[in-house]
Design a protein around this motif. Structure first.
Motif, short mmCIF file in Angstrom:
data_model
loop_
_atom_site.label_atom_id
_atom_site.label_comp_id
_atom_site.label_asym_id
_atom_site.label_seq_id
_atom_site.Cartn_x
_atom_site.Cartn_y
_atom_site.Cartn_z
N GLU A 1 24.53 -49.09 -27.01
CA GLU A 1 23.52 -48.90 -28.03
C GLU A 1 22.51 -47.84 -27.60
N LYS A 2 22.06 -47.89 -26.35
CA LYS A 2 21.09 -46.91 -25.87
C LYS A 2 21.70 -45.52 -25.78
N LEU A 3 22.96 -45.45 -25.35
CA LEU A 3 23.62 -44.14 -25.28
C LEU A 3 23.80 -43.55 -26.67
N SER A 4 24.15 -44.38 -27.63
CA SER A 4 24.28 -43.93 -29.01
C SER A 4 22.94 -43.40 -29.52
N LEU A 6 20.50 -42.10 -27.77
CA LEU A 6 20.20 -40.81 -27.13
C LEU A 6 20.98 -39.67 -27.77
N GLY A 7 22.27 -39.87 -27.98
CA GLY A 7 23.09 -38.83 -28.61
C GLY A 7 22.63 -38.51 -30.02
N ASN A 8 22.36 -39.55 -30.81
CA ASN A 8 21.90 -39.34 -32.19
C ASN A 8 20.53 -38.66 -32.22
N SER A 9 19.64 -39.08 -31.35
CA SER A 9 18.29 -38.51 -31.33
C SER A 9 18.33 -37.02 -31.04
N TYR A 10 19.08 -36.63 -30.01
CA TYR A 10 19.14 -35.21 -29.66
C TYR A 10 19.82 -34.39 -30.76
N SER A 11 20.94 -34.88 -31.27
CA SER A 11 21.67 -34.11 -32.28
C SER A 11 20.84 -33.96 -33.56
N GLN A 12 20.09 -34.99 -33.94
CA GLN A 12 19.24 -34.90 -35.12
C GLN A 12 18.04 -33.99 -34.89
N THR A 13 17.47 -34.05 -33.69
CA THR A 13 16.30 -33.24 -33.38
C THR A 13 16.60 -31.75 -33.48
N GLY A 31 22.02 -36.92 -16.24
CA GLY A 31 21.51 -37.53 -17.47
C GLY A 31 21.29 -36.54 -18.59
N TYR A 32 20.68 -35.39 -18.29
CA TYR A 32 20.40 -34.41 -19.33
C TYR A 32 21.70 -33.80 -19.86
N GLY A 33 22.63 -33.50 -18.95
CA GLY A 33 23.93 -32.96 -19.37
C GLY A 33 24.70 -33.94 -20.22
N LEU A 34 24.64 -35.20 -19.87
CA LEU A 34 25.33 -36.25 -20.63
C LEU A 34 24.77 -36.35 -22.04
N CYS A 35 23.44 -36.41 -22.16
CA CYS A 35 22.80 -36.58 -23.48
C CYS A 35 22.93 -35.36 -24.37
N THR A 36 22.65 -34.17 -23.81
CA THR A 36 22.64 -32.96 -24.64
C THR A 36 24.02 -32.36 -24.82
N ALA A 41 27.50 -34.23 -28.85
CA ALA A 41 28.73 -33.79 -29.51
C ALA A 41 29.42 -34.94 -30.22
N ILE A 42 29.48 -36.08 -29.57
CA ILE A 42 30.09 -37.27 -30.19
C ILE A 42 29.31 -37.67 -31.44
N ALA A 43 27.99 -37.70 -31.33
CA ALA A 43 27.14 -38.15 -32.44
C ALA A 43 27.23 -37.22 -33.65
N SER A 44 27.38 -35.92 -33.41
CA SER A 44 27.35 -34.95 -34.50
C SER A 44 28.74 -34.49 -34.95
N GLY A 45 29.75 -34.74 -34.13
CA GLY A 45 31.08 -34.23 -34.43
C GLY A 45 31.27 -32.80 -33.97
N ALA A 46 30.31 -32.28 -33.21
CA ALA A 46 30.40 -30.90 -32.71
C ALA A 46 31.48 -30.80 -31.64
#
Length: 72
Positions: A1-4, A6-13, A31-36, A41-46
């Motif tokens: 849930e927390k990883l999701s 982070l991914g959604n927050s960055y991709s939306q931002t 951590g930064y490489g994993l999130c950004t 990429a997973i959250a946005s489909g990029a």
């Protein structure tokens, strides 16, 4: 849930979409490489472009030919 989150927050931002191609020069174990990179990429489909090791010439080629829309 927390990883999701982070991914959604960055991709939306930064407004990532499935049309984006992310070139991550950071290790995914960081951590930064994993999130950004991976999670965004997973959250946005990029598409996530990864290289086994950073090579300056390869990075310049990807940036120059338009193969990359986001660099992290």
């Amino acid at each position: 849930e927390k990883l999701s989150f982070l991914g959604n927050s960055y991709s939306q931002t930064i407004g990532l979409s499935a049309k984006d191609r992310i070139f991550s020069m950071l290790p995914q174990s960081h951590g930064y490489g994993l999130c950004t990179g991976l999670l965004a990429a997973i959250a946005s489909g990029a598409t996530l472009l990864l290289e086994p090791a950073f090579q300056r010439q390869r990075a310049l080629v990807l940036l120059a030919n338009g193969a990359v829309t986001v660099t992290v």
